[in-house]
Design a protein around this motif. Structure first.
Motif, PDB file in Angstrom:
ATOM      1  N   HIS A  82       1.125  -1.266  -0.026  1.00  0.00           N
ATOM      2  CA  HIS A  82       0.123  -0.125  -0.209  1.00  0.00           C
ATOM      3  C   HIS A  82       0.532   1.171  -0.021  1.00  0.00           C
ATOM      4  CE1 HIS A  82      -4.027   2.130   1.921  1.00  0.00           C
ATOM      5  NE2 HIS A  82      -3.410   2.924   0.463  1.00  0.00           N
ATOM      6  N   SER A  83       1.964   1.249   0.500  1.00  0.00           N
ATOM      7  CA  SER A  83       2.828   2.556   0.959  1.00  0.00           C
ATOM      8  C   SER A  83       3.559   2.422  -0.448  1.00  0.00           C
ATOM      9  CB  SER A  83       3.736   2.422   2.125  1.00  0.00           C
ATOM     10  OG  SER A  83       2.920   2.012   3.229  1.00  0.00           O
ATOM     11  N   PHE A  84       4.167   1.201  -1.023  1.00  0.00           N
ATOM     12  CA  PHE A  84       4.754   1.819  -2.189  1.00  0.00           C
ATOM     13  C   PHE A  84       3.599   2.288  -3.457  1.00  0.00           C
ATOM     14  CE2 PHE A  84       6.318  -0.053  -5.934  1.00  0.00           C
ATOM     15  CZ  PHE A  84       7.446  -0.004  -6.422  1.00  0.00           C
ATOM     16  N   VAL A 139       8.443   0.031   8.078  1.00  0.00           N
ATOM     17  CA  VAL A 139       7.687  -1.142   6.602  1.00  0.00           C
ATOM     18  C   VAL A 139       7.518   0.416   5.438  1.00  0.00           C
ATOM     19  CG1 VAL A 139       6.581  -2.770   5.510  1.00  0.00           C
ATOM     20  CG2 VAL A 139       7.860  -3.394   7.699  1.00  0.00           C
ATOM     21  N   GLY A 140       6.566   0.811   6.273  1.00  0.00           N
ATOM     22  CA  GLY A 140       5.282   2.251   5.788  1.00  0.00           C
ATOM     23  C   GLY A 140       6.403   3.064   4.680  1.00  0.00           C
ATOM     24  N   PHE A 141       7.471   3.621   5.889  1.00  0.00           N
ATOM     25  CA  PHE A 141       7.965   4.837   5.006  1.00  0.00           C
ATOM     26  C   PHE A 141       9.327   4.350   4.118  1.00  0.00           C
ATOM     27  CE2 PHE A 141      12.636   5.792   5.381  1.00  0.00           C
ATOM     28  CZ  PHE A 141      12.629   7.474   5.456  1.00  0.00           C
ATOM     29  N   ILE A 142       9.705   2.952   4.716  1.00  0.00           N
ATOM     30  CA  ILE A 142      11.379   2.607   3.496  1.00  0.00           C
ATOM     31  C   ILE A 142       9.890   2.321   1.871  1.00  0.00           C
ATOM     32  CG2 ILE A 142      11.995   0.605   2.904  1.00  0.00           C
ATOM     33  CD1 ILE A 142      12.897   0.265   5.784  1.00  0.00           C
ATOM     34  N   ALA A 143       8.791   1.634   2.040  1.00  0.00           N
ATOM     35  CA  ALA A 143       8.081   0.963   1.172  1.00  0.00           C
ATOM     36  C   ALA A 143       7.603   2.450   0.650  1.00  0.00           C
ATOM     37  CB  ALA A 143       6.994   0.643   1.053  1.00  0.00           C
ATOM     38  N   CYS A 144       7.327   3.656   0.525  1.00  0.00           N
ATOM     39  CA  CYS A 144       7.372   4.853   0.232  1.00  0.00           C
ATOM     40  C   CYS A 144       8.597   5.607  -0.242  1.00  0.00           C
ATOM     41  CB  CYS A 144       6.354   5.599   1.449  1.00  0.00           C
ATOM     42  SG  CYS A 144       5.875   7.699   0.765  1.00  0.00           S
ATOM     43  N   LEU A 145       9.808   5.576   0.389  1.00  0.00           N
ATOM     44  CA  LEU A 145      10.371   5.791  -0.620  1.00  0.00           C
ATOM     45  C   LEU A 145      10.856   5.370  -1.622  1.00  0.00           C
ATOM     46  CD1 LEU A 145      13.030   6.775   2.273  1.00  0.00           C
ATOM     47  CD2 LEU A 145      11.465   8.197   1.187  1.00  0.00           C
ATOM     48  N   LEU A 146      10.822   3.704  -1.874  1.00  0.00           N
ATOM     49  CA  LEU A 146      11.130   3.160  -2.879  1.00  0.00           C
ATOM     50  C   LEU A 146      10.053   3.281  -4.181  1.00  0.00           C
ATOM     51  CD1 LEU A 146      12.069  -0.882  -0.826  1.00  0.00           C
ATOM     52  CD2 LEU A 146      13.483   1.158  -1.754  1.00  0.00           C
ATOM     53  N   GLY A 147       8.858   3.633  -3.163  1.00  0.00           N
ATOM     54  CA  GLY A 147       7.617   4.587  -4.844  1.00  0.00           C
ATOM     55  C   GLY A 147       8.070   5.807  -5.159  1.00  0.00           C
ATOM     56  N   THR A 148       8.349   6.359  -4.754  1.00  0.00           N
ATOM     57  CA  THR A 148       8.826   7.670  -5.359  1.00  0.00           C
ATOM     58  C   THR A 148       9.452   7.777  -6.457  1.00  0.00           C
ATOM     59  OG1 THR A 148       8.679   8.305  -2.836  1.00  0.00           O
ATOM     60  CG2 THR A 148      10.083  10.027  -4.320  1.00  0.00           C
ATOM     61  N   ASN A 207      10.101  18.589 -13.499  1.00  0.00           N
ATOM     62  CA  ASN A 207      11.576  18.264 -13.604  1.00  0.00           C
ATOM     63  C   ASN A 207      12.667  18.402 -12.332  1.00  0.00           C
ATOM     64  OD1 ASN A 207      11.879  17.270 -16.576  1.00  0.00           O
ATOM     65  ND2 ASN A 207      11.350  19.737 -17.035  1.00  0.00           N
ATOM     66  N   PHE A 208      11.739  18.541 -11.215  1.00  0.00           N
ATOM     67  CA  PHE A 208      12.065  18.888  -9.952  1.00  0.00           C
ATOM     68  C   PHE A 208      13.283  17.679  -9.515  1.00  0.00           C
ATOM     69  CE2 PHE A 208      12.457  18.840  -5.103  1.00  0.00           C
ATOM     70  CZ  PHE A 208      12.423  20.361  -4.988  1.00  0.00           C
ATOM     71  N   PRO A 209      14.734  18.125  -9.346  1.00  0.00           N
ATOM     72  CA  PRO A 209      15.353  17.051  -8.715  1.00  0.00           C
ATOM     73  C   PRO A 209      15.134  16.192  -8.043  1.00  0.00           C
ATOM     74  CG  PRO A 209      16.669  19.268  -9.262  1.00  0.00           C
ATOM     75  CD  PRO A 209      14.732  19.183  -8.854  1.00  0.00           C
ATOM     76  N   LEU A 210      15.497  14.969  -8.416  1.00  0.00           N
ATOM     77  CA  LEU A 210      14.810  13.757  -7.964  1.00  0.00           C
ATOM     78  C   LEU A 210      15.391  13.320  -6.563  1.00  0.00           C
ATOM     79  CD1 LEU A 210      13.484  11.016  -8.093  1.00  0.00           C
ATOM     80  CD2 LEU A 210      14.943   9.649  -9.168  1.00  0.00           C
ATOM     81  N   TRP A 211      17.177  13.636  -6.444  1.00  0.00           N
ATOM     82  CA  TRP A 211      17.649  13.868  -5.548  1.00  0.00           C
ATOM     83  C   TRP A 211      17.092  14.807  -4.500  1.00  0.00           C
ATOM     84  CZ3 TRP A 211      19.843  17.389  -2.808  1.00  0.00           C
ATOM     85  CH2 TRP A 211      20.880  18.535  -3.568  1.00  0.00           C
ATOM     86  N   ARG A 212      16.475  15.398  -4.674  1.00  0.00           N
ATOM     87  CA  ARG A 212      15.753  16.640  -3.807  1.00  0.00           C
ATOM     88  C   ARG A 212      14.543  16.236  -3.489  1.00  0.00           C
ATOM     89  NH1 ARG A 212      17.011  22.696  -5.754  1.00  0.00           N
ATOM     90  NH2 ARG A 212      15.252  22.979  -4.734  1.00  0.00           N
ATOM     91  N   LEU A 213      13.851  15.434  -4.084  1.00  0.00           N
ATOM     92  CA  LEU A 213      12.743  15.122  -3.882  1.00  0.00           C
ATOM     93  C   LEU A 213      12.815  13.788  -2.843  1.00  0.00           C
ATOM     94  CD1 LEU A 213       9.302  14.416  -4.061  1.00  0.00           C
ATOM     95  CD2 LEU A 213      10.063  12.710  -6.375  1.00  0.00           C
ATOM     96  N   MET A 214      13.249  12.781  -3.038  1.00  0.00           N
ATOM     97  CA  MET A 214      13.953  12.228  -1.884  1.00  0.00           C
ATOM     98  C   MET A 214      13.849  12.587  -0.579  1.00  0.00           C
ATOM     99  SD  MET A 214      13.853   8.974  -3.534  1.00  0.00           S
ATOM    100  CE  MET A 214      14.092   7.904  -2.468  1.00  0.00           C
TER     101      MET A 214
END
Length: 203
Positions: A20-22, A53-62, A122-129
């Motif tokens: 779900h988080s992903f 788990v939810g936090f990690i999955a959300c970051l992986l889906g970002t 086109n916002f930088p991906l690393w900053r989004l993460m």
């Protein structure tokens, strides 16, 4: 149909929250917050693990949400989400993309709006993460700590705590970004002066 999907994911426990988080960061219209609360209510002792788990999955889906924005643009958002959410998020992003991502972690606007918009604009991906990690950590762990400390009694506190996190967190974020902007603006003239001095010396 959405409720059926939530019930289905709930049956899988922590893995259901991971899924779900992903997809919450990509396309699913219902925030993972609701499943996190339901599962934490069933077993408060696992609340911090569920938050992790939810936090990690959300970051992986970002990054996947970001890629969708790159490839498909905002047209997808208008098809899957309320127009007012998309328009509000776009307005926030145009004013200050950093603040939009951080504040988006606390608002009712689904987070995937911000991941997809980041790709569109086109916002930088690393900053989004980086900003997603900060904002989502606060949201997931606020709920996790609440259930871990208070157990099932936390169910009645979730609404108030979420409001307090929003009322305290958002002003702190805005102040931090304002201070960062001021520091950056002060550095620019100094750096420009140093560069000019270097050019003169070189001549």
């Amino acid at each position: 149909m959405i409720q059926s999907i939530l019930d289905f994911l709930k049956d899988f426990g922590v893995w259901g929250l991971f899924i779900h988080s992903f997809i919450d960061a990509i396309i699913f219209p219902i925030p993972a917050f609701f499943l996190q609360v339901s599962l934490s209510l069933l077993d408060p002792s696992s609340a911090l693990w569920l938050a992790t788990v939810g936090f990690i999955a959300c970051l992986l889906g970002t990054p996947f949400g970001y890629l969708i924005g790159k490839l498909l643009g905002k047209s997808l958002l208008y098809k899957i989400l309320k127009k007012k959410w998309v328009d509000k998020a776009t307005e926030m992003f145009n004013k200050n993309g950093e603040a939009a991502i951080l504040i988006g972690a606390f608002t009712p606007i689904p987070f995937k709006v911000f991941t997809i918009l980041s790709g569109c604009l086109n916002f930088p991906l690393w900053r989004l993460m980086a900003y997603a990690a900060l904002g989502r950590a606060i949201k997931f762990y606020a709920i996790g700590i609440l259930f871990y400390v208070y157990g099932r009694a936390a169910e009645g506190m979730v609404g108030k705590v979420s409001l307090y996190v929003f009322l305290i967190g958002v002003p702190l974020i805005l102040i931090g970004l304002w201070v960062r902007k001021k520091i950056r603006n002060r550095r620019q003239p100094a750096e420009a002066g140093a560069s000019q001095q270097h050019d003169i010396s070189a001549d």
